[in-house]
Design an enzyme around this catalytic site. Structure first.
Site, PDB file in Angstrom:
ATOM      1  N   ASP A 193      -0.023   1.789  -4.339  1.00 14.99           N
ATOM      2  CA  ASP A 193       0.069   1.688  -2.875  1.00 14.99           C
ATOM      3  C   ASP A 193      -0.422   2.988  -2.212  1.00 14.99           C
ATOM      4  O   ASP A 193      -1.518   3.033  -1.685  1.00 14.99           O
ATOM      5  CB  ASP A 193       1.502   1.364  -2.444  1.00 14.99           C
ATOM      6  CG  ASP A 193       1.541   0.615  -1.100  1.00 14.99           C
ATOM      7  OD1 ASP A 193       0.481   0.187  -0.626  1.00 14.99           O
ATOM      8  OD2 ASP A 193       2.646   0.446  -0.536  1.00 14.99           O
ATOM      9  N   SER A 230      -9.315   1.036   2.902  1.00 10.08           N
ATOM     10  CA  SER A 230      -9.071   1.954   4.007  1.00 10.08           C
ATOM     11  C   SER A 230      -9.469   1.312   5.332  1.00 10.08           C
ATOM     12  O   SER A 230     -10.366   0.477   5.385  1.00 10.08           O
ATOM     13  CB  SER A 230      -9.856   3.252   3.796  1.00 10.08           C
ATOM     14  OG  SER A 230      -9.384   4.248   4.682  1.00 10.08           O
ATOM     15  N   THR A 231      -8.781   1.732   6.380  1.00 11.69           N
ATOM     16  CA  THR A 231      -9.021   1.208   7.724  1.00 11.69           C
ATOM     17  C   THR A 231     -10.076   2.062   8.413  1.00 11.69           C
ATOM     18  O   THR A 231      -9.845   3.259   8.632  1.00 11.69           O
ATOM     19  CB  THR A 231      -7.720   1.296   8.561  1.00 11.69           C
ATOM     20  OG1 THR A 231      -6.603   1.019   7.705  1.00 11.69           O
ATOM     21  CG2 THR A 231      -7.756   0.342   9.732  1.00 11.69           C
ATOM     22  N   HIS A 251      -4.473  -1.702  -5.716  1.00 14.54           N
ATOM     23  CA  HIS A 251      -3.852  -1.585  -4.389  1.00 14.54           C
ATOM     24  C   HIS A 251      -3.611  -0.109  -4.068  1.00 14.54           C
ATOM     25  O   HIS A 251      -2.549   0.447  -4.366  1.00 14.54           O
ATOM     26  CB  HIS A 251      -2.521  -2.375  -4.360  1.00 14.54           C
ATOM     27  CG  HIS A 251      -1.895  -2.470  -3.003  1.00 14.54           C
ATOM     28  ND1 HIS A 251      -1.365  -3.640  -2.506  1.00 14.54           N
ATOM     29  CD2 HIS A 251      -1.688  -1.553  -2.037  1.00 14.54           C
ATOM     30  CE1 HIS A 251      -0.874  -3.436  -1.299  1.00 14.54           C
ATOM     31  NE2 HIS A 251      -1.047  -2.156  -0.993  1.00 14.54           N
ATOM     32  N   GLU A 301       6.314  -8.354   3.294  1.00 13.45           N
ATOM     33  CA  GLU A 301       6.731  -6.994   2.920  1.00 13.45           C
ATOM     34  C   GLU A 301       8.127  -6.716   3.479  1.00 13.45           C
ATOM     35  O   GLU A 301       8.867  -5.894   2.949  1.00 13.45           O
ATOM     36  CB  GLU A 301       5.707  -5.994   3.479  1.00 13.45           C
ATOM     37  CG  GLU A 301       5.784  -4.621   2.865  1.00 13.45           C
ATOM     38  CD  GLU A 301       4.697  -3.667   3.368  1.00 13.45           C
ATOM     39  OE1 GLU A 301       3.791  -4.109   4.107  1.00 13.45           O
ATOM     40  OE2 GLU A 301       4.771  -2.483   3.019  1.00 13.45           O
TER      41      GLU A 301
HETATM   42  C1  LIG Z   1       3.548   4.620   3.413  1.00 15.40           C
HETATM   43  C2  LIG Z   1       3.944   3.200   3.698  1.00 15.40           C
HETATM   44  C3  LIG Z   1       4.188   2.814   5.095  1.00 15.40           C
HETATM   45  C4  LIG Z   1       4.037   2.310   2.680  1.00 15.40           C
HETATM   46  C5  LIG Z   1       4.397   0.918   2.885  1.00 15.40           C
HETATM   47  N1  LIG Z   1       3.357   0.037   2.567  1.00 15.40           N
HETATM   48  C6  LIG Z   1       2.360  -0.282   3.448  1.00 15.40           C
HETATM   49  N2  LIG Z   1       2.447  -1.430   4.130  1.00 15.40           N
HETATM   50  C7  LIG Z   1       1.478  -1.797   5.011  1.00 15.40           C
HETATM   51  N3  LIG Z   1       0.406  -1.049   5.264  1.00 15.40           N
HETATM   52  C8  LIG Z   1       0.283   0.119   4.606  1.00 15.40           C
HETATM   53  C9  LIG Z   1       1.247   0.560   3.666  1.00 15.40           C
HETATM   54  N4  LIG Z   1       0.838   1.744   3.178  1.00 15.40           N
HETATM   55  C10 LIG Z   1      -0.345   2.027   3.806  1.00 15.40           C
HETATM   56  N5  LIG Z   1      -0.657   1.056   4.673  1.00 15.40           N
HETATM   57  C11 LIG Z   1      -1.860   0.974   5.558  1.00 15.40           C
HETATM   58  O1  LIG Z   1      -2.798   1.937   5.118  1.00 15.40           O
HETATM   59  C12 LIG Z   1      -3.090   2.872   6.155  1.00 15.40           C
HETATM   60  C13 LIG Z   1      -3.308   4.251   5.574  1.00 15.40           C
HETATM   61  O2  LIG Z   1      -4.474   4.280   4.784  1.00 15.40           O
HETATM   62  P1  LIG Z   1      -5.924   4.229   5.433  1.00 15.40           P
HETATM   63  O3  LIG Z   1      -5.922   5.088   6.648  1.00 15.40           O
HETATM   64  O4  LIG Z   1      -6.212   2.785   5.780  1.00 15.40           O
HETATM   65  O5  LIG Z   1      -6.820   4.778   4.353  1.00 15.40           O
HETATM   66  C14 LIG Z   1      -1.874   2.790   7.078  1.00 15.40           C
HETATM   67  O6  LIG Z   1      -2.177   3.173   8.387  1.00 15.40           O
HETATM   68  C15 LIG Z   1      -1.499   1.318   6.991  1.00 15.40           C
HETATM   69  O7  LIG Z   1      -2.298   0.546   7.856  1.00 15.40           O
HETATM   70 ZN   LIG Z   2      -0.176  -1.406   0.752  1.00 16.74          ZN
END
Ligand SMILES: CC(C)=CCNc1ncnc2c1ncn2[C@@H]1O[C@H](COP(=O)(O)O)[C@@H](O)[C@H]1O
Ligand SMILES: [Zn+2]
Length: 387
Positions: free
Chosen positions: A326, A139-140, A57, A244
């Site tokens: 995370d 990743s999104t 994760h 969550e």
């Molecule tokens: C930092 C934080 C808010 C932690 C809490 N846990 C989380 N809960 C839900 N979605 C998350 C979390 N941490 C990251 N993401 C998702 O991961 C994205 C960032 O990574 P990426 O751009 O997908 O590569 C965020 O925009 C969000 O959509």
């Molecule tokens: Zn997460």
């Protein structure tokens, strides 16, 4: 130097349980960097079992380290972004909303294909340096009008980073989950599933699944159900962030019926924290593994302290639970540190830790690699117990 040593010094008691000797009051970027190096060094001597872990994760942009942020900031000085805006340090806490703001700052820094390539390669190398042998990155896909980056190119670039690391001999197997940000609604979710399916079919098994993530207070999973079901039907594995925050019980009831292949966090599933026995029964019925991220939940304040973490609830039940990071960059952690935290908080022995990491192999979304990983774990096991 003595101070730094004290910060990361761990020992084992007569049961072989990890004990943390002391915690630093505050760590600045420089200290953080030097201790990461020093900690890896200490771990390699004291805890060889730490060199065999799997990370299931990890959000790509949340995993960007200090040193990579520095390189990004140098590329984009006009943004005036400082370290304090991209990470939550030791002892600091933020609301979940503030954590999402931090991710938005990182997104500003990572907006070209070159950035994505560098970030993904750095993150993969850092996990490998921490002893992670199998990594599932998620990743999104993001489109950036200003730089011309498309969602398809975004995913292709991450795949390219995975391939380059493999060709460069980085000692880690990496698979990718395409992420759906719940904030973007049903239509985008369906498009993302189609993109993920295309890549699953064209990357020779590097894209293995779909992640549902994003701000849990925005939107409702019922709208995303058709997209998630389509993903499941076309063979993508599903890892869903569930419960969550406390208000998501209804949504979890619904999404658990799919059922997902793994659950991210699941912090408020069980009755003692406002979930329900029915939710727990559904998770148990399908034996759905949980991805548990201690530092993320404590720093993001969905869990009040490490000892209150729901790891204990599920672990005591013997339910498959995988320790994960995370967002290792945002939360200034790494997987070794997360294992150590679990060990020191819940009184786990080296044998317990070993078993946790070994059982996580069966929770991966790469069944073709599981036998090979089990073999690797068996080969590394004697080095742990010779100490
Ligand atoms: C930092 C934080 C808010 C932690 C809490 N846990 C989380 N809960 C839900 N979605 C998350 C979390 N941490 C990251 N993401 C998702 O991961 C994205 C960032 O990574 P990426 O751009 O997908 O590569 C965020 O925009 C969000 O959509
Ligand atoms: Zn997460």
């Amino acid at each position: 130097m003595v101070f730094i040593l004290a910060y990361y010094c761990f020992c084992t008691d007569e049961r072989g349980t990890f004990r943390r000797l002391e915690i630093a009051p505050k760590d600045g970027p420089d200290l953080c960097r030097s201790t990461i190096f020093l900690r890896s060094w200490l771990i390699s001597f004291d805890f060889p079992m730490m060199s065999s872990k799997e990370e299931l994760h990890a959000h790509l942009n949340g995993s960007v380290s200090f040193s990579t942020i520095e390189k990004l900031v140098a590329r984009k000085p006009h943004l005036n972004i400082e370290h304090g805006m991209t990470a939550i340090r030791s002892g600091q806490r933020r609301t979940l909303d503030e954590c999402f703001q931090v991710l938005k700052v990182i997104h500003q820094l990572v907006d070209t294909e070159e950035d994505i390539l560098m970030v993904a390669k750095d993150v993969i190398r850092e996990f490998a340096a921490d002893g992670v042998k199998y990594l599932e990155l998620r990743s999104t896909p993001r489109k950036e009008k200003t730089t011309g980056m498309t969602k398809r190119r975004y995913v292709e670039t991450v795949i390219e980073a995975i391939r380059q690391c493999k060709n460069e001999g980085v000692d880690i197997e990496v698979r990718f989950l395409v992420a759906v940000d719940r904030r973007n609604g049903a239509e985008v979710a369906m498009e993302t599933v189609k993109l993920a399916e295309d890549f699953m079919l064209s990357t020779g098994g590097l894209v293995v699944g779909l992640d549902l993530s994003g701000d849990p207070t925005v939107g409702h999973g019922r709208d995303l159900l058709p997209a998630l079901q389509k993903a499941k039907n076309c063979g993508l594995k599903l890892s869903l962030h569930l419960s969550e925050v406390p208000s998501q019980a209804d949504e979890s009831e619904l999404l658990l019926n799919i059922p997902p292949d793994r659950i991210g966090h699941g912090t408020f599933l069980h009755p003692e924290v406002g979930g329900s026995q029915s939710l727990v029964d559904k998770v148990r019925k399908h034996n759905t593994p949980l991805e548990l991220c201690l530092t993320s939940n404590v720093k993001g304040q969905t869990v009040s302290s490490y000892s209150q973490h729901h790891f204990l609830y599920w672990y005591q039940m013997g339910h498959p639970s995988v320790i994960c990071t995370d967002d290792k960059g945002v939360f200034c952690t790494d997987l070794s540190q997360e294992y150590q935290l679990a060990a020191s908080t819940f009184n786990l022995s080296q044998e317990d830790m070993w078993t946790l990491s070994q059982k996580a192999i069966d929770c991966t979304f790469a069944p073709d690699l599981q036998q090979q990983l089990h073999q690797k774990w068996l080969e590394l096991r004697p080095t742990l117990f010779q100490l």
